[in-house]
Write a protein that holds these residues in place. Structure first.
Motif, PDB file in Angstrom:
ATOM      1  N   PRO A 193      13.592   7.163   6.002  1.00 57.69           N
ATOM      2  CA  PRO A 193      13.651   5.570   6.609  1.00 57.69           C
ATOM      3  C   PRO A 193      13.029   4.725   6.075  1.00 57.69           C
ATOM      4  O   PRO A 193      12.007   4.655   5.599  1.00 57.69           O
ATOM      5  CB  PRO A 193      14.174   6.203   8.129  1.00 57.69           C
ATOM      6  CG  PRO A 193      12.599   7.530   8.079  1.00 57.69           C
ATOM      7  CD  PRO A 193      12.541   8.265   6.904  1.00 57.69           C
ATOM      8  N   MET A 194      13.424   3.247   6.559  1.00 51.91           N
ATOM      9  CA  MET A 194      12.735   2.396   6.510  1.00 51.91           C
ATOM     10  C   MET A 194      12.774   1.502   7.974  1.00 51.91           C
ATOM     11  O   MET A 194      13.663   1.422   8.622  1.00 51.91           O
ATOM     12  CB  MET A 194      13.337   1.301   5.472  1.00 51.91           C
ATOM     13  CG  MET A 194      12.497   0.080   5.440  1.00 51.91           C
ATOM     14  SD  MET A 194      13.682  -1.284   4.121  1.00 51.91           S
ATOM     15  CE  MET A 194      14.847  -1.348   4.106  1.00 51.91           C
TER      16      MET A 194
ATOM     17  N   ILE B  54       8.112  -1.168   6.489  1.00 48.79           N
ATOM     18  CA  ILE B  54       6.998   0.255   5.932  1.00 48.79           C
ATOM     19  C   ILE B  54       8.479   1.212   5.478  1.00 48.79           C
ATOM     20  O   ILE B  54       9.644   1.525   6.705  1.00 48.79           O
ATOM     21  CB  ILE B  54       6.449   1.055   7.775  1.00 48.79           C
ATOM     22  CG1 ILE B  54       5.444   0.146   7.687  1.00 48.79           C
ATOM     23  CG2 ILE B  54       6.125   3.044   6.967  1.00 48.79           C
ATOM     24  CD1 ILE B  54       4.803   0.121   9.456  1.00 48.79           C
ATOM     25  N   THR B  55       8.242   2.043   4.875  1.00 50.24           N
ATOM     26  CA  THR B  55       9.571   3.142   4.466  1.00 50.24           C
ATOM     27  C   THR B  55       8.575   4.090   4.107  1.00 50.24           C
ATOM     28  O   THR B  55       7.940   4.194   3.732  1.00 50.24           O
ATOM     29  CB  THR B  55       9.869   2.577   2.980  1.00 50.24           C
ATOM     30  OG1 THR B  55      10.159   1.002   3.170  1.00 50.24           O
ATOM     31  CG2 THR B  55      11.108   3.197   2.059  1.00 50.24           C
ATOM     32  N   VAL B  56       9.713   5.104   4.542  1.00 47.18           N
ATOM     33  CA  VAL B  56       8.695   6.655   4.273  1.00 47.18           C
ATOM     34  C   VAL B  56       9.956   7.369   2.912  1.00 47.18           C
ATOM     35  O   VAL B  56      11.018   6.904   3.030  1.00 47.18           O
ATOM     36  CB  VAL B  56       9.697   7.150   5.149  1.00 47.18           C
ATOM     37  CG1 VAL B  56       8.846   9.514   4.616  1.00 47.18           C
ATOM     38  CG2 VAL B  56       8.559   7.250   6.575  1.00 47.18           C
ATOM     39  N   SER B  57       8.916   7.819   2.085  1.00 47.96           N
ATOM     40  CA  SER B  57       9.188   8.499   1.098  1.00 47.96           C
ATOM     41  C   SER B  57       9.129  10.273   0.418  1.00 47.96           C
ATOM     42  O   SER B  57       7.960   9.805   0.110  1.00 47.96           O
ATOM     43  CB  SER B  57       9.575   7.742  -0.068  1.00 47.96           C
ATOM     44  OG  SER B  57      10.094   8.607  -1.648  1.00 47.96           O
ATOM     45  N   GLY B  58       9.442  10.569   1.263  1.00 45.70           N
ATOM     46  CA  GLY B  58       9.402  12.353   0.527  1.00 45.70           C
ATOM     47  C   GLY B  58       7.858  12.361   1.604  1.00 45.70           C
ATOM     48  O   GLY B  58       7.717  11.930   2.786  1.00 45.70           O
ATOM     49  N   ASP B  59       6.575  12.680   1.562  1.00 47.44           N
ATOM     50  CA  ASP B  59       5.336  12.434   2.211  1.00 47.44           C
ATOM     51  C   ASP B  59       4.664  11.301   1.624  1.00 47.44           C
ATOM     52  O   ASP B  59       3.271  11.359   2.091  1.00 47.44           O
ATOM     53  CB  ASP B  59       4.504  13.697   1.763  1.00 47.44           C
ATOM     54  CG  ASP B  59       5.484  15.625   2.419  1.00 47.44           C
ATOM     55  OD1 ASP B  59       5.891  15.540   3.642  1.00 47.44           O
ATOM     56  OD2 ASP B  59       5.022  16.340   1.548  1.00 47.44           O
TER      57      ASP B  59
ATOM     58  N   LEU C  13       3.860   7.537   2.888  1.00 46.02           N
ATOM     59  CA  LEU C  13       4.323   5.900   3.477  1.00 46.02           C
ATOM     60  C   LEU C  13       4.114   5.019   2.633  1.00 46.02           C
ATOM     61  O   LEU C  13       2.978   5.397   1.467  1.00 46.02           O
ATOM     62  CB  LEU C  13       3.482   6.303   4.814  1.00 46.02           C
ATOM     63  CG  LEU C  13       3.320   6.295   6.050  1.00 46.02           C
ATOM     64  CD1 LEU C  13       2.280   6.611   6.823  1.00 46.02           C
ATOM     65  CD2 LEU C  13       4.668   6.236   6.235  1.00 46.02           C
ATOM     66  N   ILE C  14       5.317   3.274   2.199  1.00 47.75           N
ATOM     67  CA  ILE C  14       5.269   2.514   1.430  1.00 47.75           C
ATOM     68  C   ILE C  14       5.097   1.868   2.415  1.00 47.75           C
ATOM     69  O   ILE C  14       6.016   1.694   3.351  1.00 47.75           O
ATOM     70  CB  ILE C  14       6.040   2.767   0.516  1.00 47.75           C
ATOM     71  CG1 ILE C  14       5.975   3.757  -0.664  1.00 47.75           C
ATOM     72  CG2 ILE C  14       6.356   1.157  -0.389  1.00 47.75           C
ATOM     73  CD1 ILE C  14       6.796   3.866  -1.033  1.00 47.75           C
TER      74      ILE C  14
ATOM     75  N   LEU D  97       0.718  -1.512   0.141  1.00 49.83           N
ATOM     76  CA  LEU D  97      -0.157   0.085   0.148  1.00 49.83           C
ATOM     77  C   LEU D  97       0.289   1.028   0.084  1.00 49.83           C
ATOM     78  O   LEU D  97       1.743   1.364   0.680  1.00 49.83           O
ATOM     79  CB  LEU D  97      -0.813  -0.012   1.157  1.00 49.83           C
ATOM     80  CG  LEU D  97      -2.176  -1.129   1.016  1.00 49.83           C
ATOM     81  CD1 LEU D  97      -2.712  -0.516   2.538  1.00 49.83           C
ATOM     82  CD2 LEU D  97      -3.144  -1.275   0.079  1.00 49.83           C
ATOM     83  N   VAL D  98      -0.034   2.102  -0.345  1.00 44.92           N
ATOM     84  CA  VAL D  98       1.634   3.215  -0.210  1.00 44.92           C
ATOM     85  C   VAL D  98      -0.101   4.935  -0.550  1.00 44.92           C
ATOM     86  O   VAL D  98      -1.366   4.832  -1.136  1.00 44.92           O
ATOM     87  CB  VAL D  98       2.011   3.658  -2.272  1.00 44.92           C
ATOM     88  CG1 VAL D  98       2.332   4.904  -2.513  1.00 44.92           C
ATOM     89  CG2 VAL D  98       2.237   2.424  -2.879  1.00 44.92           C
TER      90      VAL D  98
END
Length: 201
Positions: free
Chosen positions: A108-109, A144-149, A151-152, A29-30
């Motif tokens: 971060p992840m 759970i990974t953060v990319s900019g604004d 959540l992945i 999910l993104v």
């Protein structure tokens, strides 16, 4: 509780098991997350303002979690407990899962992986033994990974489900039916986690 012939029936079920059926599913999910605090980025939030314990407790399947060992600066072991699962009015089961969280500053992840689990079953001994004999072995991994604004969230779930011989359903039918059920459950739980994490941010 006295059920005529029930002890013998349980022994027969256990001795005639067909062997486990394997179900597995994965989901990704993104979601974009709107800032509520302009001076705190989503990356900073996950780096320093939220703990693995808080993240785990956003999972609707986990009732409580506590740290049992801090291995190093980025790796910790946790004990997570599920809410009691009722099997009729007499038996309830709590799963106790030993989990490991690993934080990676790139992103971060954070990765959560179930290492092993056990069950705590309450109820009449013969019924509790029967329920224990049909509970699946579970493996899971969540990232759970953060990319900019954004959540992945990626999740993998694997179950080995004991299959009694007396079950009047073809094995192949059960094997085919499982993954869609798991995938739907993953999507529902991950969506709830996303909502709760977004609220915290």
């Amino acid at each position: 509780l006295a059920l005529p012939g029930f002890p013998a029936a349980v022994a027969t079920i256990e001795s005639r098991a067909k062997g486990p059926v394997n179900w597995s599913a994965s989901k990704k999910l993104v979601r974009s997350v709107r800032k509520s605090t302009p001076d705190v980025s989503l990356a900073d939030f996950f780096s320093s303002l939220i703990t693995p314990q808080t993240i785990m407790q956003c999972n609707p399947g986990i009732k409580a979690a506590k740290c049992v060992e801090k291995i190093d600066e980025v790796t910790s072991r946790w004990e997570a407990r599920t809410a009691p699962l009722k099997f009729g009015p007499l038996v309830s089961v709590v799963s106790v899962v030993e989990m490991q969280s690993v934080y990676d500053s790139t992103g971060p992840m954070i990765v959560f992986e179930a290492l092993k689990s056990r069950t705590e079953t309450e109820g009449p001994p013969i019924l509790a033994k029967f329920v224990d004999s049909i509970l699946p072995e579970v493996k899971s991994k969540n990232t759970i990974t953060v990319s900019g604004d954004t959540l992945i969230m990626e999740a993998f779930l694997d179950l080995d489900l004991p299959l009694p011989r007396w079950l009047p359903v073809p094995r192949k039918q059960i094997e085919q039916a499982g993954p869609p059920i798991l995938e739907k459950q993953l999507e529902e739980d991950m969506s709830v986690m996303m909502d709760k994490l977004a609220e915290l941010y």
